[in-house]
Design a protein around this motif. Structure first.
Motif: not given
Length: 829
Positions: A367-373, A357-361, A348-354
């Motif tokens: 990496w861990e939550r955008r695409y998960t099982l 977000t890496l600049e302030m993540d 599944k994909e968390a579409k709100f994470i792109n």
């Protein structure tokens, strides 16, 4: 089991007792259509032609009138007569041959789900109330001859199976049930076409042959009974998989519960409130689709593997239903695109994470939550029960619902499937065209095909190799890490000495007053003074930043809340984390007052490092924070060492050298100051030597060796995080609170002692010039005594804590214990 015998026409006395001739017998048993046309529904042609229930265009067509199903269709379209108002036509008065003829005709229609004359719906059947997925039950006339009725009752389940399967196909072909259900229904529909073809052939044989009998009908449909029963059992399980045990309660109980719920007395609602049930985690609202459908078919296949017919049937259905699932899976593993419109796939994909977000993540969300099982498991943990967003298992079967249920054949491959798509997705985000030269698999591949898993392995290997080359070679990961190590671990210490000299006046200000622009310019001068190689290429990525809290207070807060620095807050701004337990109000107020105290720039100073995408996956904000913590830890020690060394230079000249031999009081005081300074300097140097030479350098060499041999991107990420975790642990930044407090107090005593350097020099001038009063002499003795007491107290506590941690869990601290013991022996001598 013995098959009942169907009586044959005989040329005996029984035939002579009837009023029909042999020609009439042949007409009755050979042409069932003419028999039906002469029955009650067709006696008056004008009646059914004028009926507004019938489409006139159909009646005008002679081929339709003569069609075998016409009598049943007309009968079914007309309004049903009330139950019990028509007198049932008895069959026991008919000869066996006539009974068999009528029953054969009824069967040919009932097997298509159309009610007959002597085979009717069960008396309890109601189209409005009964579940169509359970099928329609038929009963045969009680007046039928027992020998015929027994054989008919063996055939009747076919009608129930057919109507149930037809209803299942109609319902599950809706868009909401997803592509897997659509493919399954298409395969079942093809099987029903074979069944319908069989019925048409039987009907032709019945109409064209006088030798066609009930026994022959049973002979031809007997294999089909088992086949349709297998499909029927599967449809029942699929239809009831999302039902909870409460769904089987009686209607009266449901009405009572509804009234109680309306009055606020519902037991279910009360139980939910008392037990804290999360309504969002309920699986009852998730349809049986995707991986759950494949899992149910696979389980039935395994449970009935000893039945050749079941093995063939369920294997065919599994391959057919799995084709859209495999197509989505291969699109993901070959291109990194997740095309799953009905949420059937295990990823599944968390579409709100792109990428933004890496600049302030600070939590590695990209990496861990955008695409998960969907089942919540990760590479490091297979726990599926305690992850947010994972639906609750089904109450009866215990399976996860919908796409969260991973097919058993893919269970061991799910992590490679996830990582292959994630790797390719990162490459696509970089604007690089993916060119997978692997041979495309056959579209007919199934999950039980060895070639399918070979292609999955090839996709994973390609994605991993491509991204690894992009990170390590194209993006120069190792040179960037060397720059991080050189500046954040103070391996290139000349730049720090130069920077502290240039920024001395600015660092004396408060953290809020210091100019970051000016400090950044001074840092650039310091880095460019003797930069070479990688320093020249990446030195502009090193920046100055100011933290919002004292290092040791921040570490203590993290250890209290998280137990380690793995869950570092987004900013060291002193804000309380949401995970903090309910401490006392007084303690919180004290912490707030402490945070309001102005923080000096020298205590808040830290470095930052700008990392471009996709290297920001490896050197993420979370890992940069760990580098910053190690830098601040070393920077404070290095700053104290420089201050104590400057104090030593100051005490080599001036009043510290011109001491009158007669002034024994000043000589004793001077000696105690010099000894205490030497003890503090030795302690700081020994701690720095331990951290740099026995922690950071050895672990860095281990990391370099791993990076040269790394085979997978995920292993690269783990090795980097493990390196930082090990360094943090052996630097005692993740130790217990008592050790951190002792370390912070001890370092603060040394820092304060260095600040008093000018005060000691001033007191020495007054003592040598004879201008010192008794109060001033007592004050300088009291000051040095308090420094000695505080240093000894916190040093002993610090040594005890280090020894305790070394003996319990952190064996790497043993060299530091030896170094600290040498400091203690030197001070005692």
């Amino acid at each position: 089991m013995q098959v009942p015998f169907t009586p044959r026409p005989r040329t005996g006395g029984r035939k002579n007792k009837l009023t029909l001739s042999a020609k009439e017998y042949t007409k009755v048993t050979g042409t069932i259509a003419s028999v039906r046309r002469n029955r009650q529904h067709f006696n008056d042609e004008d009646d059914y032609r004028g009926s507004d229930q019938i489409e006139p265009s159909f009646i005008a067509e002679e081929s339709f009138v003569r069609a075998p199903l016409n009598s049943r269709v007309i009968s079914g379209l007309s309004a049903p007569s009330p139950k019990g108002k028509e007198k049932e036509e008895r069959m026991d008065d008919m000869p066996l041959e006539v009974q068999e003829a009528f029953i054969l005709e009824d069967l040919l229609f009932v097997l298509m789900g159309i009610e007959g004359t002597h085979i009717t719906y069960h008396e309890e059947y109601s189209p409005e109330d009964d579940d169509p997925l359970e099928g329609v039950r038929f009963v045969v006339s009680r007046t039928l001859d027992p020998s015929l009725r027994d054989l008919v009752e063996r055939i009747l389940p076919l009608a129930t199976y057919y109507t149930a399967i037809t209803a299942f196909i109609e319902q599950r072909s809706h868009l909401d049930f997803g592509l897997v259900n659509h493919a399954l229904c298409a395969s079942m529909r093809d099987m029903l076409k074979d069944y319908q073809t069989l019925l048409s052939q039987l009907e032709h044989a019945y109409n064209s042959s006088s030798q066609f009998s009930l026994q022959k009908l049973w002979f031809y449909v007997h294999p089909t009974v088992h086949t349709l029963s297998l499909i029927y059992q599967l449809t029942l399980e699929l239809a009831t998989a999302d039902q909870s045990p409460a769904d089987s309660s009686s209607s009266s109980d449901d009405d009572l519960d509804a009234r109680n719920e309306a009055l606020g007395l519902g037991s279910a609602k009360l139980s939910a409130v008392l037990s804290g049930i999360d309504k969002n985690g309920d699986s009852s609202g998730i349809a049986v689709k995707g991986g759950e459908v494949l899992t149910i078919i696979h389980d039935r296949l395994q449970n009935m593997y000893g039945d050749p017919a079941a093995r063939t049937l369920y294997g065919t259905l599994l391959r057919a239903a799995g084709r859209p699932y495999i197509a989505m899976l291969r699109t993901w593993t070959r291109t990194g695109k997740l095309n799953d419109p009905y949420e059937e796939l295990c990823v599944k994909e968390a579409k709100f994470i792109n990428r933004g977000t890496l600049e302030m993540d600070y939590t590695d969300e990209y990496w861990e939550r955008r695409y998960t099982l969907r089942d919540g498991s990760t590479v490091s943990s297979s726990d599926k029960r305690h992850h947010a967003g994972v639906p609750a298992p089904r109450p009866v079967s215990g399976r996860l619902p919908g796409g969260a249920c991973i097919p058993p054949l893919l269970e061991s491959w799910k992590h490679k499937i996830l990582l292959a798509g994630k790797y390719l997705n990162v490459i696509r985000e970089c604007g690089i065209e993916i060119q997978n030269d692997a041979t495309r698999p056959d579209e007919t591949q199934s999950m039980d095909d060895e070639e399918f898993f070979k292609s999955l392995e090839a996709d994973y290997a390609f994605a991993n190799k491509t991204l690894l080359q992009l990170l390590v070679k194209d993006q120069e990961l190792l040179p960037r890490l060397r720059v991080l190590k050189r500046y954040f671990f103070l391996s290139h210490s000349p730049f720090l000495t130069h920077f502290l000299e240039l920024a001395h006046s600015e660092l004396r200000k408060s953290a809020k007053s210091a100019s970051l622009v000016k400090l950044q310019s001074l840092l650039a001068l310091s880095l460019g003074a003797d930069a070479h190689g990688d320093d020249m290429a990446f030195r502009e990525d090193v920046r100055v930043t100011m933290m919002g809290s004292v290092l040791y207070d921040f570490l203590i807060k993290i250890v209290k809340e998280k137990g380690d620095i793995g869950g570092v807050p987004a900013q060291e701004d002193g804000a309380e984390s949401g995970g903090e337990g309910g401490g006392s109000h007084a303690r919180r107020e004290k912490e707030r007052e402490k945070e309001k105290a102005p923080l000096s720039a020298i205590d808040a100073l830290s470095l930052d490092f700008a990392v471009p995408f996709p290297l920001s996956l490896v050197v993420s904000r979370k890992t940069v924070v760990r580098y910053q913590l190690i830098f601040r830890f070393l920077f404070h020690l290095k700053n104290i060492e420089l201050a104590l060394s400057g104090m030593w230079l100051e005490q080599k000249a001036g009043p510290w050298r011109a001491v009158a031999a007669a002034d024994s009081d000043f000589a004793r005081w001077r000696g105690r100051v010099l000894v205490l300074r030497l003890r503090m300097l030795t302690f700081v140097q020994q701690l720095l030597a331990y951290v740099t030479s026995e922690v950071l350098e050895p672990n860095w060499r281990v990391l370099e060796g791993k990076l040269e041999r790394v085979q997978t991107v995920d292993q690269l990420l783990r090795d980097h995080v493990d390196f930082l975790d090990t360094c943090s642990k052996e630097c005692m930044m993740t130790s217990d609170v008592k050790l951190l407090k002792a370390h912070g107090k001890l370092v603060a005593v040394c820092q304060m002692f260095a600040v008093f350097s000018s005060a000691f020099t001033k007191a020495a001038h007054l003592a040598l010039n004879g201008a010192e009063t008794k109060e001033a002499r007592d004050k300088r003795w009291d000051t040095i005594s308090r420094f000695e007491i505080n240093f000894d107290q916190w040093f002993d506590l610090y040594l005890a804590c280090v020894q305790l941690n070394a003996s319990r869990e952190n064996v790497a601290l043993l060299p530091l214990v030896l170094r600290l013991h040498s400091v203690k022996r030197a001070s005692s001598s």
